[in-house]
Design a protein around this motif. Structure first.
Motif, PDB file in Angstrom:
ATOM      1  N   VAL A 174      23.039  47.362  -8.960  1.00 37.75           N
ATOM      2  CA  VAL A 174      21.708  47.751  -9.422  1.00 37.75           C
ATOM      3  C   VAL A 174      20.941  48.443  -8.296  1.00 37.75           C
ATOM      4  O   VAL A 174      20.309  49.486  -8.501  1.00 37.75           O
ATOM      5  CB  VAL A 174      20.926  46.521  -9.941  1.00 37.75           C
ATOM      6  CG1 VAL A 174      19.500  46.882 -10.283  1.00 37.75           C
ATOM      7  CG2 VAL A 174      21.632  45.918 -11.126  1.00 37.75           C
ATOM      8  N   THR A 175      21.011  47.906  -7.091  1.00 40.85           N
ATOM      9  CA  THR A 175      20.328  48.488  -5.947  1.00 40.85           C
ATOM     10  C   THR A 175      20.885  49.868  -5.629  1.00 40.85           C
ATOM     11  O   THR A 175      20.132  50.816  -5.401  1.00 40.85           O
ATOM     12  CB  THR A 175      20.475  47.570  -4.711  1.00 40.85           C
ATOM     13  OG1 THR A 175      19.943  46.292  -5.026  1.00 40.85           O
ATOM     14  CG2 THR A 175      19.757  48.145  -3.514  1.00 40.85           C
ATOM     15  N   VAL A 176      22.199  49.989  -5.626  1.00 45.21           N
ATOM     16  CA  VAL A 176      22.830  51.274  -5.323  1.00 45.21           C
ATOM     17  C   VAL A 176      22.477  52.301  -6.401  1.00 45.21           C
ATOM     18  O   VAL A 176      22.188  53.457  -6.092  1.00 45.21           O
ATOM     19  CB  VAL A 176      24.359  51.109  -5.182  1.00 45.21           C
ATOM     20  CG1 VAL A 176      25.028  52.455  -4.974  1.00 45.21           C
ATOM     21  CG2 VAL A 176      24.683  50.183  -4.023  1.00 45.21           C
ATOM     22  N   ARG A 177      22.442  51.896  -7.656  1.00 47.90           N
ATOM     23  CA  ARG A 177      22.088  52.808  -8.746  1.00 47.90           C
ATOM     24  C   ARG A 177      20.646  53.291  -8.597  1.00 47.90           C
ATOM     25  O   ARG A 177      20.343  54.476  -8.785  1.00 47.90           O
ATOM     26  CB  ARG A 177      22.277  52.118 -10.092  1.00 47.90           C
ATOM     27  CG  ARG A 177      22.214  53.043 -11.273  1.00 47.90           C
ATOM     28  CD  ARG A 177      22.545  52.348 -12.584  1.00 47.90           C
ATOM     29  NE  ARG A 177      23.863  51.711 -12.572  1.00 47.90           N
ATOM     30  CZ  ARG A 177      24.087  50.388 -12.542  1.00 47.90           C
ATOM     31  NH1 ARG A 177      23.076  49.546 -12.552  1.00 47.90           N
ATOM     32  NH2 ARG A 177      25.299  49.908 -12.530  1.00 47.90           N
ATOM     33  N   GLN A 178      19.737  52.393  -8.229  1.00 52.80           N
ATOM     34  CA  GLN A 178      18.340  52.780  -8.026  1.00 52.80           C
ATOM     35  C   GLN A 178      18.211  53.759  -6.864  1.00 52.80           C
ATOM     36  O   GLN A 178      17.450  54.726  -6.941  1.00 52.80           O
ATOM     37  CB  GLN A 178      17.476  51.548  -7.767  1.00 52.80           C
ATOM     38  CG  GLN A 178      17.247  50.696  -8.985  1.00 52.80           C
ATOM     39  CD  GLN A 178      16.525  49.402  -8.654  1.00 52.80           C
ATOM     40  OE1 GLN A 178      16.357  49.038  -7.491  1.00 52.80           O
ATOM     41  NE2 GLN A 178      16.103  48.684  -9.679  1.00 52.80           N
ATOM     42  N   MET A 179      18.967  53.518  -5.805  1.00 53.00           N
ATOM     43  CA  MET A 179      18.930  54.425  -4.659  1.00 53.00           C
ATOM     44  C   MET A 179      19.491  55.795  -5.028  1.00 53.00           C
ATOM     45  O   MET A 179      18.979  56.825  -4.582  1.00 53.00           O
ATOM     46  CB  MET A 179      19.703  53.817  -3.486  1.00 53.00           C
ATOM     47  CG  MET A 179      19.011  52.617  -2.883  1.00 53.00           C
ATOM     48  SD  MET A 179      19.971  51.832  -1.594  1.00 53.00           S
ATOM     49  CE  MET A 179      19.943  53.084  -0.327  1.00 53.00           C
ATOM     50  N   ALA A 180      20.532  55.816  -5.834  1.00 48.77           N
ATOM     51  CA  ALA A 180      21.101  57.088  -6.287  1.00 48.77           C
ATOM     52  C   ALA A 180      20.086  57.848  -7.139  1.00 48.77           C
ATOM     53  O   ALA A 180      19.930  59.064  -7.009  1.00 48.77           O
ATOM     54  CB  ALA A 180      22.382  56.832  -7.069  1.00 48.77           C
ATOM     55  N   ARG A 181      19.384  57.120  -8.004  1.00 55.12           N
ATOM     56  CA  ARG A 181      18.398  57.745  -8.878  1.00 55.12           C
ATOM     57  C   ARG A 181      17.250  58.361  -8.082  1.00 55.12           C
ATOM     58  O   ARG A 181      16.715  59.405  -8.443  1.00 55.12           O
ATOM     59  CB  ARG A 181      17.847  56.713  -9.859  1.00 55.12           C
ATOM     60  CG  ARG A 181      17.044  57.311 -10.979  1.00 55.12           C
ATOM     61  CD  ARG A 181      16.551  56.304 -12.006  1.00 55.12           C
ATOM     62  NE  ARG A 181      17.416  55.163 -12.210  1.00 55.12           N
ATOM     63  CZ  ARG A 181      17.028  53.882 -12.142  1.00 55.12           C
ATOM     64  NH1 ARG A 181      15.775  53.585 -11.886  1.00 55.12           N
ATOM     65  NH2 ARG A 181      17.870  52.910 -12.348  1.00 55.12           N
ATOM     66  N   THR A 182      16.861  57.736  -6.971  1.00 56.89           N
ATOM     67  CA  THR A 182      15.746  58.242  -6.164  1.00 56.89           C
ATOM     68  C   THR A 182      16.173  59.272  -5.128  1.00 56.89           C
ATOM     69  O   THR A 182      15.337  59.804  -4.407  1.00 56.89           O
ATOM     70  CB  THR A 182      15.017  57.090  -5.451  1.00 56.89           C
ATOM     71  OG1 THR A 182      15.941  56.410  -4.587  1.00 56.89           O
ATOM     72  CG2 THR A 182      14.414  56.122  -6.446  1.00 56.89           C
ATOM     73  N   GLY A 183      17.491  59.530  -5.017  1.00 56.83           N
ATOM     74  CA  GLY A 183      17.956  60.573  -4.112  1.00 56.83           C
ATOM     75  C   GLY A 183      18.316  60.109  -2.722  1.00 56.83           C
ATOM     76  O   GLY A 183      18.343  60.910  -1.790  1.00 56.83           O
TER      77      GLY A 183
END
Length: 67
Positions: free
Chosen positions: A17-26
């Protein structure tokens, strides 16, 4: 070689979940969303977002002194 976010997170000991959020924010340079899945380059380093300038050293002590 591109791998899924879940595989990347497991390899780096992080939550998907954390990695996905970081990917989404660039936060990652090689992360790409293909359809509904995120893919990231296997060799992409995990970003270290800690503040290393020393600007906040002793900030708690300074705040208590102001009281």
């Amino acid at each position: 070689m591109m791998i899924s976010i879940a595989e990347y997170a497991a390899a780096h000991g992080r939550s998907p979940v954390t990695v996905r959020q970081m990917a989404r924010t660039g936060a990652f340079q090689t992360a790409q969303k293909i359809g509904r899945d995120w893919l990231i380059e296997k060799d992409e380093p995990y970003p270290d977002r800690r503040i290393k300038s020393g600007k906040y050293i002793g900030a708690r002590k300074k705040k208590k002194a102001d009281l």
